[in-house]
Design an enzyme around this catalytic site. Structure first.
Site, PDB file in Angstrom:
ATOM      1  N   ASP A 256      -6.655   4.141  -4.379  1.00  0.00           N
ATOM      2  CA  ASP A 256      -7.450   3.873  -2.873  1.00  0.00           C
ATOM      3  C   ASP A 256      -8.605   5.403  -2.657  1.00  0.00           C
ATOM      4  O   ASP A 256      -8.968   6.160  -3.798  1.00  0.00           O
ATOM      5  CB  ASP A 256      -6.624   4.008  -1.838  1.00  0.00           C
ATOM      6  CG  ASP A 256      -7.424   3.292  -0.846  1.00  0.00           C
ATOM      7  OD1 ASP A 256      -7.811   2.359  -0.054  1.00  0.00           O
ATOM      8  OD2 ASP A 256      -7.350   4.432   0.165  1.00  0.00           O
TER       9      ASP A 256
ATOM     10  N   LYS B  90       0.807  -0.848   0.169  1.00  0.00           N
ATOM     11  CA  LYS B  90      -0.234  -0.046   0.387  1.00  0.00           C
ATOM     12  C   LYS B  90       1.162   1.348   0.389  1.00  0.00           C
ATOM     13  O   LYS B  90       1.848   1.314   0.895  1.00  0.00           O
ATOM     14  CB  LYS B  90      -0.563  -0.004   1.052  1.00  0.00           C
ATOM     15  CG  LYS B  90      -2.011   1.041   1.241  1.00  0.00           C
ATOM     16  CD  LYS B  90      -3.636   0.228   0.660  1.00  0.00           C
ATOM     17  CE  LYS B  90      -4.519   0.938   0.058  1.00  0.00           C
ATOM     18  NZ  LYS B  90      -5.887   0.519   0.020  1.00  0.00           N
TER      19      LYS B  90
HETATM   20  P1  NDP Z   1     -13.062   7.808  -2.343  1.00  0.00           P
HETATM   21  O1  NDP Z   1     -12.027   9.069  -2.508  1.00  0.00           O
HETATM   22  O2  NDP Z   1     -13.919   7.714  -4.261  1.00  0.00           O
HETATM   23  O3  NDP Z   1     -14.063   8.367  -1.786  1.00  0.00           O
HETATM   24  C1  NDP Z   1     -14.264   8.132  -0.707  1.00  0.00           C
HETATM   25  C2  NDP Z   1     -15.579   8.301   0.039  1.00  0.00           C
HETATM   26  O4  NDP Z   1     -14.866   8.819   1.671  1.00  0.00           O
HETATM   27  C3  NDP Z   1     -15.436   9.917  -0.179  1.00  0.00           C
HETATM   28  O5  NDP Z   1     -17.154  10.238   0.272  1.00  0.00           O
HETATM   29  C4  NDP Z   1     -14.819  10.880   1.458  1.00  0.00           C
HETATM   30  O6  NDP Z   1     -15.493  11.820   1.141  1.00  0.00           O
HETATM   31  C5  NDP Z   1     -15.427  10.322   2.067  1.00  0.00           C
HETATM   32  N1  NDP Z   1     -14.062  10.039   3.297  1.00  0.00           N
HETATM   33  C6  NDP Z   1     -12.848   9.974   3.231  1.00  0.00           C
HETATM   34  N2  NDP Z   1     -11.838   9.798   4.118  1.00  0.00           N
HETATM   35  C7  NDP Z   1     -12.866  10.225   5.218  1.00  0.00           C
HETATM   36  C8  NDP Z   1     -12.665  10.616   6.438  1.00  0.00           C
HETATM   37  N3  NDP Z   1     -12.252  11.526   7.029  1.00  0.00           N
HETATM   38  N4  NDP Z   1     -14.127  10.812   7.411  1.00  0.00           N
HETATM   39  C9  NDP Z   1     -15.107  11.010   6.428  1.00  0.00           C
HETATM   40  N5  NDP Z   1     -15.532  10.554   5.197  1.00  0.00           N
HETATM   41  C10 NDP Z   1     -14.478  10.421   4.556  1.00  0.00           C
HETATM   42  O7  NDP Z   1     -12.787   6.542  -1.953  1.00  0.00           O
HETATM   43  P2  NDP Z   1     -12.940   5.188  -2.022  1.00  0.00           P
HETATM   44  O8  NDP Z   1     -14.235   4.877  -2.236  1.00  0.00           O
HETATM   45  O9  NDP Z   1     -11.679   4.549  -3.232  1.00  0.00           O
HETATM   46  O10 NDP Z   1     -12.387   4.371  -0.857  1.00  0.00           O
HETATM   47  C11 NDP Z   1     -13.173   3.681  -0.096  1.00  0.00           C
HETATM   48  C12 NDP Z   1     -13.129   3.046   0.977  1.00  0.00           C
HETATM   49  O11 NDP Z   1     -12.495   1.844   0.158  1.00  0.00           O
HETATM   50  C13 NDP Z   1     -11.513   3.606   1.872  1.00  0.00           C
HETATM   51  O12 NDP Z   1     -11.629   2.861   3.027  1.00  0.00           O
HETATM   52  C14 NDP Z   1     -10.625   2.444   0.654  1.00  0.00           C
HETATM   53  O13 NDP Z   1      -9.038   2.724   1.476  1.00  0.00           O
HETATM   54  C15 NDP Z   1     -11.837   1.608   0.617  1.00  0.00           C
HETATM   55  N6  NDP Z   1     -11.506   0.613  -0.708  1.00  0.00           N
HETATM   56  C16 NDP Z   1     -11.640   1.168  -1.722  1.00  0.00           C
HETATM   57  C17 NDP Z   1     -10.780   0.504  -2.972  1.00  0.00           C
HETATM   58  C18 NDP Z   1     -11.227   0.971  -4.692  1.00  0.00           C
HETATM   59  O14 NDP Z   1     -11.111   0.334  -5.872  1.00  0.00           O
HETATM   60  N7  NDP Z   1     -11.553   2.209  -4.682  1.00  0.00           N
HETATM   61  C19 NDP Z   1     -10.711  -1.119  -3.176  1.00  0.00           C
HETATM   62  C20 NDP Z   1     -11.068  -1.867  -1.552  1.00  0.00           C
HETATM   63  C21 NDP Z   1     -11.053  -0.604   0.153  1.00  0.00           C
HETATM   64  P3  NDP Z   1     -15.421  13.649   0.546  1.00  0.00           P
HETATM   65  O15 NDP Z   1     -16.177  13.537  -0.932  1.00  0.00           O
HETATM   66  O16 NDP Z   1     -16.058  14.717   1.489  1.00  0.00           O
HETATM   67  O17 NDP Z   1     -13.860  13.204  -0.284  1.00  0.00           O
HETATM   68  O1  2IT Z   2      -7.816  -1.415  -0.766  1.00  0.00           O
HETATM   69  C1  2IT Z   2      -7.931  -1.991  -2.016  1.00  0.00           C
HETATM   70  O2  2IT Z   2      -7.942  -2.906  -1.723  1.00  0.00           O
HETATM   71  C2  2IT Z   2      -7.743  -0.666  -3.286  1.00  0.00           C
HETATM   72  N1  2IT Z   2      -7.341  -0.106  -2.972  1.00  0.00           N
HETATM   73  C3  2IT Z   2      -7.355  -1.259  -4.284  1.00  0.00           C
HETATM   74  C4  2IT Z   2      -6.290  -2.649  -4.555  1.00  0.00           C
HETATM   75  C5  2IT Z   2      -6.064  -2.339  -5.866  1.00  0.00           C
HETATM   76  O3  2IT Z   2      -4.791  -2.359  -6.324  1.00  0.00           O
HETATM   77  O4  2IT Z   2      -6.476  -2.592  -6.851  1.00  0.00           O
END
Ligand code: NDP
Ligand code: 2IT
Length: 448
Positions: free
Chosen positions: A166, A126
Site C-alpha cells: 500500500d 490491513k
Molecule cells: P505509493 O506510496 O506508491 O504512492 C502514494 C502517492 O500518494 C505518492 O505520490 C505520495 O506522495 C502521495 N501521498 C501519500 N500520502 C499523501 C499525503 N498524506 N498527502 C499527499 N500525498 C500523499 O502508494 P499507492 O500508489 O500504492 O497508494 C495510493 C492510494 O491507493 C492509497 O490510498 C492506497 O491505499 C490505495 N490503493 C493502493 C493499492 C495498491 O495496490 N498499491 C490498491 C488499492 C488502493 P510522495 O511521493 O511524496 O510520498
Molecule cells: O487497498 C488495497 O486494496 C491494497 N493496498 C492492495 C491489497 C492487496 O492485498 O493486494
C-alpha cells in the site's frame, strides 16, 4: 432509534479519536439502511452490524530497529484482521508517518467489501506502521522490514492472512519482508503478494490497481453512453496506482495532464510523460520538481493548503490516486464548475462524504474506491492462485482476467443500485453488493 443509527453511535462511542474509521463506517451503514430496514429485527437479533464493525482481531506491536547512525528507533506496527467470513484476511501494509490504529481500521473495514466485490475468496484485513521510508537508506529500510516481520510472522500465513503493499510499501519492502518470513518459518509459501517475479510474484500485479481503475472507468462511461477516448483526465498521486492509471489511460486514448505528490503537483499540457514519471518516482525516488526540470511542457506547483491543486485543472474525468480525504467539498465544486463528469477513486476513501454527495447531486458519475481500485487486490488473489498451483500465468492471461473482474464489478454494483431503487448511486450499489455476500457467509457460519 433505527438499528443502523444505533450501531453507528456505538461505533463512534467505542472507537474514540478514529475519525477515518467513523467516516468509512458511516458511508457503508447509510448505504445499507434500505437493506437492513427491510429485515431489521433479524439483523438486530444476530447483532450482524456489531459483528461487522468490530474486527475479529487487532494486533499492535513494537518495531525497534537501528538507523545508520547507530541510534535505536521505535515504531508502532499494526495488523487488523477484520473479517474472514469469505476467505483468509487479505489487504495491504501501509508505511507512512500518519499511520495509526484508526487509519488501519478504516482501511481494513473498506477491504471487507472490496474483496467481496472481486468475487474471489478473500477476507478483509490491513496493516502498517508509522515508519517513514522517505530519505532512509536501503539498509535502514531492510532493518526496519526485518524487525516488522519478526513480530508479524506469527499472525500471518498463506491460508490465514496474506498482506501486500500500500502507500510506502512496494517491491523493495515486500522483498525484505518475504526474506525474513522465510528465514523465520523455514517455509516457502505465498504469504505475501506483490512479490518479485523471480520468487513467486505475478505478472501484471504492479500495474493492476491503475489498470483496473481504467477498465472499470471505461465500462462505467460506456454504460452511460460516454467514451473515454480523447478525454482529459486529472490524476492525483505519483505512486504505484497513479503511474499505472496514467499509463492505461493513455493506452485507451485519453489524456492525463496532472499528477501530484505530498509536496506539489504537475500540470503537463502535453500529457504526462510516463517514462519520465517512472524514472523520477520509481528509480530515483525523487520529488516532482525533477519531472518539471526535465519537461518543458510541465508546470510545477508547490502544494498549498487553501488551493485545489490538481482539482483546479479543467478536466472531463478525475482520478484521485493519492490518499484519504484528498478531494473535499471545495475541490468537488471546482471540478463540477470546470465540467468534470466522472470521478473514479484509485485511492481508498480519497473523497470526503460531503464532496461525494455534491458530485452525485450534480450528476457526476462517481465510483467508490472499494469498487474502482479493487483490481490490485483481485490480482493479488490471482497471485495466490498461481502460488497454490506452483505455476505462473502470462501477462496477457492475468490482464484479461483482471479486465473481466473489473467489468463484472461494475455490473454488480450497477445492478444492486437498480434493485434497491437507487439507480446510478454506485456508492450504495458497491456497499450493498459487497455486504450481501459477506453477511450471508457470516450467517451460515453461526455466531463466531
Ligand atoms: P505509493 O506510496 O506508491 O504512492 C502514494 C502517492 O500518494 C505518492 O505520490 C505520495 O506522495 C502521495 N501521498 C501519500 N500520502 C499523501 C499525503 N498524506 N498527502 C499527499 N500525498 C500523499 O502508494 P499507492 O500508489 O500504492 O497508494 C495510493 C492510494 O491507493 C492509497 O490510498 C492506497 O491505499 C490505495 N490503493 C493502493 C493499492 C495498491 O495496490 N498499491 C490498491 C488499492 C488502493 P510522495 O511521493 O511524496 O510520498
Ligand atoms: O487497498 C488495497 O486494496 C491494497 N493496498 C492492495 C491489497 C492487496 O492485498 O493486494
Amino acid at each position: 432509534m433505527s438499528y443502523v443509527d444505533e450501531v453507528y453511535e456505538l461505533v463512534v462511542a467505542k472507537n474514540p479519536a478514529q475519525p477515518e474509521f467513523h467516516q468509512a463506517v458511516k458511508e457503508v451503514l447509510e448505504s445499507l439502511r434500505v437493506v437492513i430496514e427491510a429485515d431489521e429485527e433479524a439483523y438486530r437479533k444476530e447483532a450482524l452490524l456489531e459483528r461487522l464493525t468490530v474486527p475479529e482481531r487487532v494486533v499492535q506491536f513494537r518495531v525497534p530497529w537501528v538507523d545508520d547512525k547507530g541510534q535505536v528507533q521505535v515504531n508502532n506496527g499494526f495488523r487488523v484482521q477484520f473479517n474472514s467470513a469469505i476467505g483468509p484476511y487479505k489487504g495491504g501494509l501501509r508505511f507512512h508517518p500518519s499511520v495509526n490504529l484508526g487509519i488501519i481500521k478504516f482501511l481494513g473495514f473498506e477491504q471487507i467489501f472490496k474483496n467481496s466485490l472481486t468475487g474471489l475468496p478473500i477476507g478483509g484485513g490491513k496493516g502498517g506502521c508509522d515508519f517513514d521510508p522517505k530519505g532512509k537508506s536501503d539498509r535502514e529500510v531492510m532493518a526496519f522490514c526485518q524487525s516488522f516481520m519478526t513480530e508479524l510472522y506469527r499472525h500471518i500465513g498463506a491460508d490465514t492472512d496474506v498482506p501486500a503493499g500500500d502507500i510506502g510499501v512496494g517491491g523493495r519492502e515486500i522483498g525484505f519482508m518475504y526474506g525474513q518470513y522465510k528465514r523465520i518459518r523455514n517455509q516457502y509459501e505465498g504469504v505475501l503478494t506483490g512479490k518479485g517475479l523471480t520468487y513467486g510474484g505475478s505478472l501484471a500485479r504492479t500495474e493492476a490497481t491503475g489498470y483496473g481503475l481504467l477498465y472499470l472507468t471505461e465500462e462505467m462511461l460506456k454504460c452511460n453512453g460516454k467514451d473515454i477516448t480523447g478525454k482529459t483526465i486529472a490524476v492525483s498521486g505519483a505512486g504505484n496506482v497513479a503511474i499505472y492509471a496514467i499509463q492505461k489511460a493513455q493506452q485507451l486514448g485519453a489524456k492525463p495532464v496532472t499528477c501530484s505528490d505530498s509536496t506539489g503537483w504537475i500540470y503537463d499540457s502535453e500529457g504526462i510523460d510516463v517514462a519520465l514519471l517512472k524514472e523520477v518516482k520509481e528509480v530515483k525516488r525523487a520529488r516532482l520538481t525533477e519531472y518539471a526540470a526535465a519537461r518543458p511542457s510541465a508546470e510545477y506547483h508547490e502544494k498549498k493548503a487553501d488551493e485545489h491543486g490538481v482539482w483546479s485543472v479543467k478536466c472531463d474525468i478525475a482520478l484521485p490516486c493519492a490518499t484519504q480525504n484528498e478531494l473535499d467539498l471545495e475541490d468537488a465544486k471546482a471540478l463540477v464548475a470546470n465540467g468534470c463528469f466522472a470521478v473514479a477513486e484509485g485511492a481508498n476513501m480519497p473523497t470526503t462524504l460531503e464532496a461525494t454527495e455534491y458530485l452525485q447531486k450534480n450528476g457526476v458519475l462517481f465510483c467508490p474506491g472499494k469498487a474502482s481500485n479493487a483490481g490490485g487486490v483481485a490480482t493479488s488473489a490471482l497471485e495466490m492462485s498461481q502460488n497454490s498451483e506452483r505455476l505462473s500465468w502470462t501477462f496477457e492471461e492475468v490482464d484479461s482476467k483482471l479486465q473481466g473482474i473489473m467489468v463484472n464489478i461494475f455490473h454488480n454494483l450497477d445492478e444492486a443500485s437498480k434493485k434497491y431503487g437507487m439507480e446510478g448511486d454506485y456508492v450504495a450499489g458497491a456497499n450493498i453488493a459487497g455486504f450481501l455476500k459477506v453477511a450471508e457467509a457470516m450467517k451460515a457460519q453461526g455466531i463466531v
